[in-house]
Design an enzyme around this catalytic site. Structure first.
Site, PDB file in Angstrom:
ATOM      1  N   ASP A  51       0.817  -1.323   0.172  1.00  0.00           N
ATOM      2  CA  ASP A  51      -0.034  -0.138   0.180  1.00  0.00           C
ATOM      3  C   ASP A  51       1.147   1.357   0.215  1.00  0.00           C
ATOM      4  O   ASP A  51       1.209   1.725   0.978  1.00  0.00           O
ATOM      5  CB  ASP A  51      -0.916   0.019   1.328  1.00  0.00           C
ATOM      6  CG  ASP A  51      -1.912  -1.222   1.390  1.00  0.00           C
ATOM      7  OD1 ASP A  51      -1.334  -2.217   1.990  1.00  0.00           O
ATOM      8  OD2 ASP A  51      -2.883  -1.438   0.801  1.00  0.00           O
ATOM      9  N   ASP A  61     -11.083  -4.523  -1.348  1.00  0.00           N
ATOM     10  CA  ASP A  61     -10.022  -4.356  -0.600  1.00  0.00           C
ATOM     11  C   ASP A  61     -10.502  -3.335   0.550  1.00  0.00           C
ATOM     12  O   ASP A  61     -11.108  -2.511   0.254  1.00  0.00           O
ATOM     13  CB  ASP A  61      -8.933  -3.561  -1.247  1.00  0.00           C
ATOM     14  CG  ASP A  61      -7.659  -3.062  -0.509  1.00  0.00           C
ATOM     15  OD1 ASP A  61      -6.778  -2.488  -0.841  1.00  0.00           O
ATOM     16  OD2 ASP A  61      -7.789  -3.562   1.060  1.00  0.00           O
ATOM     17  N   GLY A 101      -5.879  -7.188   5.372  1.00  0.00           N
ATOM     18  CA  GLY A 101      -4.899  -6.892   6.071  1.00  0.00           C
ATOM     19  C   GLY A 101      -5.217  -7.481   7.476  1.00  0.00           C
ATOM     20  O   GLY A 101      -4.786  -8.836   7.876  1.00  0.00           O
ATOM     21  N   SER A 102      -5.914  -6.663   8.434  1.00  0.00           N
ATOM     22  CA  SER A 102      -6.358  -7.153   9.746  1.00  0.00           C
ATOM     23  C   SER A 102      -7.238  -8.673   9.602  1.00  0.00           C
ATOM     24  O   SER A 102      -6.768  -9.446  10.669  1.00  0.00           O
ATOM     25  CB  SER A 102      -7.163  -6.141  10.559  1.00  0.00           C
ATOM     26  OG  SER A 102      -8.441  -5.806   9.426  1.00  0.00           O
TER      27      SER A 102
HETATM   28  C1  DX5 Z   1      -6.443   0.823   2.873  1.00  0.00           C
HETATM   29  C2  DX5 Z   1      -5.676  -0.378   2.315  1.00  0.00           C
HETATM   30  C3  DX5 Z   1      -5.794  -1.726   2.614  1.00  0.00           C
HETATM   31  C4  DX5 Z   1      -5.846  -2.139   3.941  1.00  0.00           C
HETATM   32  C5  DX5 Z   1      -6.734  -2.981   4.108  1.00  0.00           C
HETATM   33  O1  DX5 Z   1      -6.185   1.937   2.146  1.00  0.00           O
HETATM   34  O2  DX5 Z   1      -5.767  -0.090   0.786  1.00  0.00           O
HETATM   35  O3  DX5 Z   1      -5.338  -2.537   1.637  1.00  0.00           O
HETATM   36  O4  DX5 Z   1      -4.682  -2.255   4.230  1.00  0.00           O
HETATM   37  O5  DX5 Z   1      -6.859  -3.583   5.464  1.00  0.00           O
HETATM   38  P1  DX5 Z   1      -8.201  -4.188   6.196  1.00  0.00           P
HETATM   39  O6  DX5 Z   1      -8.217  -5.518   5.447  1.00  0.00           O
HETATM   40  O7  DX5 Z   1      -7.647  -4.356   7.611  1.00  0.00           O
HETATM   41  O8  DX5 Z   1      -9.179  -3.247   5.958  1.00  0.00           O
END
Ligand code: DX5
Length: 247
Positions: free
Chosen positions: A44, A192, A215-216
């Protein structure tokens, strides 16, 4: 119409975002993600301009290349100036261990010359992708679908991990998959933001997405492999018609 282009049989891809990773050990982290069985790794890139957050540039991504062979993808949450002036460096940094095209994602909202940017990503040896923020209608990418291998539908407002998934993005995924199938395009739909191994990935998969950034939703598990496997199994179930409803 051959069935190859419907969402029901496109390969499911689980793609971690490195935002929750230990940045002091990013090389080890991408190695661990490879061992966990992920399909691609998302970096990112945020410039504190297009989004109210700052992460890293192409150097960090290139530095991770020698630690694994998994394909990389770079999401450019950056200003038009940064995208245009550093595009070659981002494309190079995203390439595979033998120079294979890496996925480079340009945001519609940041690039008034989007058609030129997508053409340049392909010309530089990358795999072009285009991203839509939650407020941006799918129609904004209809005239560049012939240029991309992927479309990224943001299910949160970009800039931070750990945010809540926005359920109203499902209609956009559905209409996008319809246009892709109608035109016989070979395009993956990525989602995403707030994606977890629950109704969020299940509903997005049923709507037509086949690539899932987490992510999380992956790093929350005791091991990365458990997170990756849990996400993949719920998505596969949805592809086979076993859908999870909003809890
Ligand atoms: C946010 C990013 C995502 C984020 C996703 O701007 O583009 O990729 O890291 O994280 P989660 O899955 O925790 O929402």
């Amino acid at each position: 119409m051959s069935s190859a282009f419907t969402s029901s049989n496109r390969p499911i891809q689980i793609i971690p975002s490195v935002l929750p990773a230990d940045w002091a050990n990013m090389g080890q982290c991408v190695k661990d993600l490879e061992e966990a069985g992920v399909d691609r790794i998302q970096f990112d890139v945020m410039d504190g301009n297009f989004v109210p957050n700052l992460t890293f540039g192409p150097e960090m991504i290139s530095a991770c290349r020698k630690y694994c062979n998994v394909p990389f993808e770079t999401q450019l949450m950056v200003s038009q100036y940064n995208c245009e002036t550093m595009l070659e460096a981002y494309v190079e940094a995203s390439k595979g261990p033998n120079g294979e095209p890496g996925v480079v994602i340009a945001h519609v909202e940041a690039n008034v010359h989007l058609h030129r940017i997508l053409g340049k990503i392909r010309q530089l040896g990358g795999s072009p992708s285009v991203a839509l923020n939650p407020h941006t209608p799918m129609e904004m990418v209809k005239d560049v679908l012939d240029m991309v291998d992927h479309v990224l539908v943001m299910t949160v407002n970009p800039g931070f991990g750990g945010q809540a998934y926005i359920p109203t993005m499902l209609n956009k995924i559905k209409s996008l998959r319809e246009v892709i199938v109608e035109n016989n395009y070979d395009i993956d739909i990525e989602v995403d933001g707030g994606i977890k191994a629950d109704w969020t990935i299940s509903q997005c998969c049923a709507a037509g997405a086949n690539c899932f950034i987490a992510g999380s939703g992956m790093f929350a598990y005791p091991s990365l492999k458990e997170g990756c496997d849990a996400l993949r199994s719920v998505a596969k179930d949805a592809q086979n018609g076993k859908l999870l409803e909003k809890s």
